[in-house]
Write a protein that holds these residues in place. Structure first.
Motif, PDB file in Angstrom:
ATOM      1  N   THR A  26       0.945  -0.513  -3.980  1.00 15.33           N
ATOM      2  CA  THR A  26       0.928  -1.299  -2.658  1.00 15.33           C
ATOM      3  C   THR A  26      -0.754  -1.849  -2.877  1.00 15.33           C
ATOM      4  O   THR A  26      -0.664  -3.192  -2.694  1.00 15.33           O
ATOM      5  CB  THR A  26       1.276  -0.622  -1.269  1.00 15.33           C
ATOM      6  OG1 THR A  26       2.505  -0.062  -1.558  1.00 15.33           O
ATOM      7  CG2 THR A  26       1.152  -1.517  -0.396  1.00 15.33           C
ATOM      8  N   PHE A  27      -1.732  -0.997  -2.707  1.00 17.49           N
ATOM      9  CA  PHE A  27      -3.015  -1.419  -2.857  1.00 17.49           C
ATOM     10  C   PHE A  27      -3.433  -2.328  -3.883  1.00 17.49           C
ATOM     11  O   PHE A  27      -4.049  -3.312  -3.987  1.00 17.49           O
ATOM     12  CB  PHE A  27      -3.917  -0.202  -2.770  1.00 17.49           C
ATOM     13  CG  PHE A  27      -4.119   0.372  -1.266  1.00 17.49           C
ATOM     14  CD1 PHE A  27      -4.427  -0.490  -0.330  1.00 17.49           C
ATOM     15  CD2 PHE A  27      -3.717   1.746  -1.026  1.00 17.49           C
ATOM     16  CE1 PHE A  27      -4.666   0.128   1.088  1.00 17.49           C
ATOM     17  CE2 PHE A  27      -3.827   2.045   0.231  1.00 17.49           C
ATOM     18  CZ  PHE A  27      -4.526   1.582   1.241  1.00 17.49           C
ATOM     19  N   ALA A  28      -2.633  -1.992  -5.238  1.00 18.04           N
ATOM     20  CA  ALA A  28      -3.107  -2.852  -6.487  1.00 18.04           C
ATOM     21  C   ALA A  28      -2.503  -4.010  -6.140  1.00 18.04           C
ATOM     22  O   ALA A  28      -3.008  -5.072  -6.789  1.00 18.04           O
ATOM     23  CB  ALA A  28      -2.478  -2.033  -7.686  1.00 18.04           C
ATOM     24  N   ALA A  29      -1.314  -4.418  -5.421  1.00 15.27           N
ATOM     25  CA  ALA A  29      -0.905  -5.647  -4.992  1.00 15.27           C
ATOM     26  C   ALA A  29      -1.964  -6.343  -4.265  1.00 15.27           C
ATOM     27  O   ALA A  29      -1.766  -7.728  -4.260  1.00 15.27           O
ATOM     28  CB  ALA A  29       0.411  -5.738  -4.610  1.00 15.27           C
ATOM     29  N   ALA A 153       0.554   3.945 -11.436  1.00 16.15           N
ATOM     30  CA  ALA A 153       1.107   3.138 -10.521  1.00 16.15           C
ATOM     31  C   ALA A 153       0.426   1.687 -10.114  1.00 16.15           C
ATOM     32  O   ALA A 153       0.888   0.905  -9.768  1.00 16.15           O
ATOM     33  CB  ALA A 153       1.147   3.956  -9.198  1.00 16.15           C
ATOM     34  N   ILE A 154      -1.022   1.951 -10.287  1.00 13.07           N
ATOM     35  CA  ILE A 154      -1.868   0.816 -10.251  1.00 13.07           C
ATOM     36  C   ILE A 154      -1.264  -0.330 -11.189  1.00 13.07           C
ATOM     37  O   ILE A 154      -1.474  -1.442 -10.870  1.00 13.07           O
ATOM     38  CB  ILE A 154      -3.390   1.146 -10.250  1.00 13.07           C
ATOM     39  CG1 ILE A 154      -3.948   2.096  -9.134  1.00 13.07           C
ATOM     40  CG2 ILE A 154      -4.086  -0.144 -10.572  1.00 13.07           C
ATOM     41  CD1 ILE A 154      -5.102   2.720  -9.175  1.00 13.07           C
ATOM     42  N   THR A 168       4.880 -11.479   1.120  1.00 16.30           N
ATOM     43  CA  THR A 168       5.876 -10.505   1.041  1.00 16.30           C
ATOM     44  C   THR A 168       5.162  -9.330   0.778  1.00 16.30           C
ATOM     45  O   THR A 168       5.800  -8.093   1.106  1.00 16.30           O
ATOM     46  CB  THR A 168       6.693 -10.758  -0.148  1.00 16.30           C
ATOM     47  OG1 THR A 168       7.070 -12.134   0.026  1.00 16.30           O
ATOM     48  CG2 THR A 168       7.483  -9.713  -0.777  1.00 16.30           C
ATOM     49  N   ILE A 169       4.012  -9.295   0.208  1.00 15.83           N
ATOM     50  CA  ILE A 169       3.115  -8.221  -0.048  1.00 15.83           C
ATOM     51  C   ILE A 169       2.638  -7.463   1.168  1.00 15.83           C
ATOM     52  O   ILE A 169       2.724  -6.153   1.428  1.00 15.83           O
ATOM     53  CB  ILE A 169       1.989  -8.496  -0.979  1.00 15.83           C
ATOM     54  CG1 ILE A 169       2.577  -8.777  -2.385  1.00 15.83           C
ATOM     55  CG2 ILE A 169       0.821  -7.135  -0.839  1.00 15.83           C
ATOM     56  CD1 ILE A 169       1.396  -9.348  -3.374  1.00 15.83           C
ATOM     57  N   THR A 170       2.146  -8.231   2.112  1.00  9.62           N
ATOM     58  CA  THR A 170       1.701  -7.737   3.316  1.00  9.62           C
ATOM     59  C   THR A 170       2.933  -7.049   4.026  1.00  9.62           C
ATOM     60  O   THR A 170       2.415  -5.949   4.782  1.00  9.62           O
ATOM     61  CB  THR A 170       1.335  -9.235   4.518  1.00  9.62           C
ATOM     62  OG1 THR A 170       0.191  -9.392   3.639  1.00  9.62           O
ATOM     63  CG2 THR A 170       0.824  -8.303   5.633  1.00  9.62           C
ATOM     64  N   TYR A 171       4.322  -7.758   4.182  1.00 10.31           N
ATOM     65  CA  TYR A 171       5.297  -7.167   4.949  1.00 10.31           C
ATOM     66  C   TYR A 171       5.685  -5.750   4.346  1.00 10.31           C
ATOM     67  O   TYR A 171       5.836  -4.688   4.861  1.00 10.31           O
ATOM     68  CB  TYR A 171       6.302  -8.074   5.101  1.00 10.31           C
ATOM     69  CG  TYR A 171       6.012  -9.035   6.322  1.00 10.31           C
ATOM     70  CD1 TYR A 171       5.631  -8.736   7.540  1.00 10.31           C
ATOM     71  CD2 TYR A 171       6.058 -10.337   5.938  1.00 10.31           C
ATOM     72  CE1 TYR A 171       5.319  -9.663   8.538  1.00 10.31           C
ATOM     73  CE2 TYR A 171       5.703 -11.425   6.826  1.00 10.31           C
ATOM     74  CZ  TYR A 171       5.452 -10.962   8.431  1.00 10.31           C
ATOM     75  OH  TYR A 171       5.169 -11.956   9.227  1.00 10.31           O
ATOM     76  N   ALA A 172       5.522  -5.768   2.865  1.00 13.12           N
ATOM     77  CA  ALA A 172       6.046  -4.593   2.174  1.00 13.12           C
ATOM     78  C   ALA A 172       5.035  -3.416   2.618  1.00 13.12           C
ATOM     79  O   ALA A 172       5.729  -2.332   2.672  1.00 13.12           O
ATOM     80  CB  ALA A 172       5.992  -5.082   0.820  1.00 13.12           C
ATOM     81  N   ALA A 173       3.933  -3.619   2.609  1.00 11.05           N
ATOM     82  CA  ALA A 173       2.823  -2.705   2.633  1.00 11.05           C
ATOM     83  C   ALA A 173       2.942  -2.152   4.004  1.00 11.05           C
ATOM     84  O   ALA A 173       2.877  -0.966   4.202  1.00 11.05           O
ATOM     85  CB  ALA A 173       1.429  -3.612   2.411  1.00 11.05           C
ATOM     86  N   ALA A 174       2.947  -2.954   4.974  1.00 12.41           N
ATOM     87  CA  ALA A 174       3.155  -2.735   6.254  1.00 12.41           C
ATOM     88  C   ALA A 174       4.359  -1.878   6.431  1.00 12.41           C
ATOM     89  O   ALA A 174       4.265  -0.526   7.175  1.00 12.41           O
ATOM     90  CB  ALA A 174       3.336  -3.726   7.266  1.00 12.41           C
TER      91      ALA A 174
END
Length: 195
Positions: A26-29, A153-154, A168-174
C-alpha cells in the motif's frame, strides 16, 4: 552467526502473508519504493531492538501485555485510515509534493510499521529467539528477514501503483488500514478476555 541465520529465516517466513507486507504494498503505491524501504527498515530495527531487549530482560512474560498493545495499535490504524481519506483533499500539487517528500514518507511508513509490529507475531518471535540465542545476531537477523520479506511486497506495490488511479489507491489504503485496525482491536480484545 547461528542466531543471525536462524532469526533471519524464522522472521522472513513469519512475515510472508502478514499485514505488514500488505502495508508495504500500500505504501509503495503512494510513495517512492526507496522511502518505503527506509521507513520499514528504521521501524523494524527499532521494534526488534526493543524485542531483543525485552527478551533478554524479562523473557516471555511480555506476552501478558499483548492484548493491550494490540488494541492501542488497532485504534491508531483506524486513525491512519481517517488520515488517509483526509489526505484525499490535497490539491494535485500538494499530493505530488507529499508523494515525493522523503520526510513525509518516512514519518508515515515508520510510524505505521512501528505500531503494527508492537505485539505482532514477529515481535513475539524475536523476543522468544532472543531468550534462546544471542541478542545481537537475533536483532540483526530478524531485521534483515523482515525487511527482505517486505521488500518483495514493495516491488509488487510499486508495480500496482502504475496501473491504478490515485483515488483508487487512497480508498484501498484507507480500507486496508481500517481492516488492520479492526483486526488488531478484535485480536487484542480476545487476548484480554482470555487472560
Amino acid at each position: 552467526m547461528s542466531a543471525f541465520l536462524l532469526s533471519t529465516a524464522v522472521i522472513f517466513v513469519a512475515e510472508l502473508g502478514d499485514k505488514s507486507q500488505l502495508m508495504a504494498m500500500t505504501f509503495a503505491a503512494r510513495y517512492r519504493a526507496r522511502d518505503v524501504l527506509i521507513g520499514i527498515t528504521i521501524a523494524t530495527a527499532l521494534v526488534h531492538l526493543a524485542s531483543v531487549g525485552i527478551g533478554a530482560a524479562i523473557g516471555t512474560s511480555f506476552e501478558d501485555y499483548q492484548g493491550t498493545i494490540s488494541v492501542i495499535a488497532g485504534v491508531a490504524f483506524l486513525g491512519f485510515a481517517l488520515w488517509t481519506l483526509r489526505g484525499d483533499e490535497l490539491t494535485d500539487d500538494e499530493a505530488a509534493k507529499a508523494r515525493n517528500s522523503t520526510g513525509m514518507a518516512l514519518l508515515a511508513v515508520g510510524t505505521a510499521f512501528f505500531l503494527a509490529e508492537l505485539g505482532d507475531k514477529t515481535m513475539l518471535a524475536t523476543i522468544t529467539l532472543s531468550t534462546q540465542e544471542g541478542w545481537l545476531g537475533t536483532w540483526i537477523g530478524s531485521t534483515v528477514g523482515m525487511v527482505a520479506a517486505d521488500a518483495l511486497a514493495i516491488l509488487v506495490g510499486a508495480a500496482v501503483a502504475k496501473r491504478l488511479s490515485e483515488k483508487t489507491i487512497t480508498y484501498a489504503a484507507a480500507t486496508l488500514f481500517a481492516l488492520f485496525g479492526l483486526v488488531l482491536i478484535a485480536d487484542g480484545a480476545g487476548w484480554l478476555s482470555s487472560v
